[in-house]
Design an enzyme around this catalytic site. Structure first.
Site, short mmCIF file in Angstrom:
data_model
loop_
_atom_site.label_atom_id
_atom_site.label_comp_id
_atom_site.label_asym_id
_atom_site.label_seq_id
_atom_site.Cartn_x
_atom_site.Cartn_y
_atom_site.Cartn_z
N HIS A 83 25.95 -86.72 -8.37
CA HIS A 83 25.08 -87.61 -7.60
C HIS A 83 25.31 -89.08 -7.92
O HIS A 83 24.98 -89.95 -7.12
CB HIS A 83 23.60 -87.22 -7.77
CG HIS A 83 22.97 -87.58 -9.07
ND1 HIS A 83 22.81 -86.69 -10.12
CD2 HIS A 83 22.42 -88.73 -9.51
CE1 HIS A 83 22.19 -87.27 -11.12
NE2 HIS A 83 21.95 -88.52 -10.78
N ASP A 219 26.44 -80.55 -11.49
CA ASP A 219 26.28 -81.96 -11.11
C ASP A 219 27.28 -82.84 -11.87
O ASP A 219 26.91 -83.54 -12.81
CB ASP A 219 24.84 -82.40 -11.39
CG ASP A 219 24.50 -83.71 -10.69
OD1 ASP A 219 25.41 -84.38 -10.19
OD2 ASP A 219 23.30 -84.07 -10.67
N SER A 627 21.40 -90.46 -16.03
CA SER A 627 22.24 -89.56 -15.23
C SER A 627 23.70 -89.81 -15.57
O SER A 627 24.18 -90.93 -15.52
CB SER A 627 22.01 -89.82 -13.74
OG SER A 627 20.74 -89.40 -13.35
#
Length: 696
Positions: A83, A219, A627
């Site tokens: 992402h 991810d 992240s």
């Protein structure tokens, strides 16, 4: 300000309190180092941060200012979240080459794709400059005078710093303005896309699984840093070579098990751990709900359109993910605050603080802080909500309103300073081109109808049939000519005429009121932070996240989110297959991955039970910006990639609770499994250093 002399002495840590905190890597020696050792770490503070020798910090990069990434080979190979690289993957995608749907793998260096504007920044050194920055700042000054002096001193400190020509400096505030650090940085701008799994792996579970466990999302994405002939940062050039890093992370094939030490190293964006109870109550009961409602209305329109059209799916994939991410996070944040009884617990803490003020004869100096907060938030609440609602409607969700907003900013700028006309026009046109690159007028009109009534009763969808902004060619025609003709055309445009009074109200009334009231609250928050440290010096204090490099440590742990429910700390490929729904946009599974599972063709990436681990949980204190952060084991090896938190634990931005706050990481072995067995990109595996630390 005399109290500032004592701040560093008052920042203490209880070694027995082993969970929570986002620590400055240059200050780990002592209590933090002991705490990590108690949790199972074999690393020293210098292993993590060292200016004179290579250390873990040299492998950790700030990815495009919003995520974290890490170097995993001696050829500058970068790992981050899917992402985080989503915008770049999308920008290279088309109906002919749908890298979102099919994935992308460069099978040699020549196939790696450049990304204009993408950068990765590394920290060279961190220096405490508190005394320099606060020199000449007194309590008698107004807030504007204080900030002016601080800004002047910060600029002087940056200018006086010795650095290389390609490096940069920046001073950042910590502990709500009670401490300041100067960072020397270096930024690499030739970053190329190397690999990304299809969204059916990289975004598996999509909105349904977002922020929840058990999670089964791969991810991750891969990039590479390129440098010039001298291994220094450089703009893109075909002559650049893969970067030779000071340090890269080996990858453990031994993985994790419950109780293992985990260190997450990255650039957390923002937390507010020291807010008063009245602020938490305002955010969760009033502020969040209004913004949740706006995003939910927009998402219903966008989601339905994406399901019905591949063209819309590609155009809106990144926007939908951005809108949905915060929407669901705010919902979980509210639930976590309620479940943990955070407001009542914070009021209990404030009672202890008040008692301490009395005991230490500090009431005259700090006793008015909490009552002031109560009064200030009563006055602040409405304008804070209105301002954020404007941002949600005019910048986040509706693109026509965003275009009018950018045009208004240009008009305001060139009206006050005609000399910047060409620069302002060019900048605005570039923004509008970027919006139109992934724009669908039907979708946007639906979003307008859904969200605008939540901001104003003045709703007129007919502007979509009359404005030039919904077509790129006619949009660009608006901005051709001299200043006078452009402004004349703009002010005749139906959408601009509609939006301009609303935008003017924002700039003339709403935002000035917000800034005025927020300035007072911010100043009081600084005073409150000081008062806490003076009145309760034995409490555990760590600086709020502010997008600077931080260390957070913990252990692999499951958790019990509610009665009779317990989540084991590791999820497996078996769970991906269990969730499989053919053709579903969230839970479809590529045939090759299903075949690998059916044949148990796992290579060297299965655990000791013969299963492929996908994700695992830890007690690390993370937030947005983490992240892509590496999860590092006790020996300094990569074991996972941080990408999320559990839903009930998103409240950790305001109230970290070790009982229910967990971060979610994709297991490094799943990353390797996908790269090797699924994608066949063995050249990438070959350049990594795979190790077995538990077999020593």
């Amino acid at each position: 300000m005399k109290f500032l002399k004592f701040i560093l002495l008052l920042i203490t840590v209880n070694v027995s309190a082993q969970q929570g905190g986002m620590w400055i890597p240059s200050l780990l020696e002592g209590m933090n180092e002991d705490e990590m050792t108690n949790l199972g770490s074999k690393l020293t503070a210098k292993d993590i941060y060292d200016v004179n020798n290579s250390s873990l910090k040299d492998a950790i990069g700030h990815f495009n200012g919003g995520c974290t990434s890490e170097i995993i080979s001696d050829q500058g190979l970068i790992l981050t979240n899917h992402h985080c690289g989503f915008g770049q993957i999308q920008s290279h995608s088309s109906l002919e080459n749908d890298y979102l749907k099919d994935g992308f793998w460069a099978m040699n260096l020549e196939d790696e794709l450049p990304n204009e504007g993408l950068y990765i920044e590394f920290i060279v050194s961190i220096q405490d400059v508190t005394s320099k920055v606060l020199s000449g700042v007194t309590e008698a000054m107004t807030e504007k005078e204080k900030q002016s002096q601080i800004s002047k001193n910060s600029n002087a400190a940056e200018s006086a710093t010795t650095k290389e020509d390609w490096q940069d400096t920046k001073v950042k505030s910590f502990y709500n303005g009670n401490q300041y650090f100067l960072f020397v940085t270096e930024r690499f701008e030739d970053i190329r896309l190397v690999g990304a799994p299809p969204t059916s792996i990289g975004k598996f579970g999509s909105d349904t699984d977002n922020w929840v466990f058990p999670r089964h999302t791969g991810d991750f994405s891969m990039f590479r840093i390129y440098a010039d002939a001298n291994n220094k940062p450089a703009k893109y050039s075909k002559d650049n070579k893969p970067y030779k890093p000071k340090h890269f992370l080996p990858i453990s094939l031994d993985g994790i098990e419950e109780g293992d030490f985990t260190l997450v190293f990255g650039f957390p964006g923002r937390t507010n751990e020291y807010l008063p109870a009245v602020a938490i109550e305002h955010i969760t009961k009033d502020f969040n709900p209004s913004n949740i409602a706006i995003r939910e209305a927009a998402l219903k329109v966008i989601d339905n359109a994406m399901k019905s059209s591949d063209d819309v799916r590609i155009k809106y994939a990144s926007k939908q993910a951005r809108i949905a991410n915060a929407w669901k996070k705010w919902i979980g944040e509210n639930l976590g605050i309620e479940k943990s009884n955070a407001v009542a617990e914070r009021r209990k803490f404030e009672a202890e603080f008040t008692t301490a003020l009395t005991t230490k004869d500090l009431v005259n100096k700090y006793g008015s802080i909490l009552p002031e907060f109560e009064n200030l938030y009563k006055d602040f609440a409405d304008v804070n909500i209105k301002r954020r609602n404007f941002i949600e409607v005019f910048i986040v969700t509706n693109e026509l309103m965003q275009m009018t907003f950018r045009a208004y900013q240009m008009e305001a700028a060139i009206t006050s300073n005609p000399d910047i006309f060409e620069r302002a026009k060019t900048g605005t046109v570039d923004i509008l081109k970027g919006i139109h690159k992934n724009y669908d007028v039907t979708v946007d009109k639906g979003v307008y109808k859904a969200v605008m009534p939540m901001y104003t009763s003045n709703v007129d969808a007919s502007i979509y049939d009359k404005t030039a902004f919904t077509n790129l060619e006619s949009t660009l025609a608006l901005f051709k000519g001299d200043q006078k003709s452009i402004l004349k055309k703009l002010n005749k445009d139906a959408a601009y005429k509609y939006a301009k009074p609303i935008i003017e109200d924002y700039y003339k009334n709403i935002d000035p009121q917000f800034q005025e009231k927020n300035e007072v609250i911010t100043a009081l928050q600084t005073k409150y932070m000081t008062a806490l440290m003076v009145a309760l010096p034995d409490a555990r204090y760590f600086p709020d996240a502010n997008s600077t490099l931080r260390v957070t440590y913990g252990q692999v742990r499951g958790y019990a989110p509610r009665d009779a429910v317990y989540y084991e700390p590791v999820s497996y490929l078996d769970g991906v297959i269990e969730k499989f729904v053919p053709g579903d946009y969230e839970f479809d599974v590529p045939k090759k991955l299903r075949d690998l599972h059916a044949a148990k063709d796992y290579g060297q990436y299965a655990d000791k039970n013969g299963k492929v681990p996908v994700c695992f949980l830890g007690t690390n204190h993370t937030t947005g910006g983490n992240s892509g952060s590496p999860a590092i084991d006790a020996h300094g090896n990569l074991v996972g990639l941080n990408f999320d938190r559990v839903w009930e634990g998103t409240m950790s931005d305001m109230n970290y609770d070790p009982e229910i706050c967990r971060n979610i990481m994709v297991d490094a072995r799943y990353v390797l499994f996908i790269v090797d067995k699924f994608a066949g990109a063995t050249r990438l595996i070959d350049e990594m250093k795979l190790v077995h630390p538990k077999k020593k």
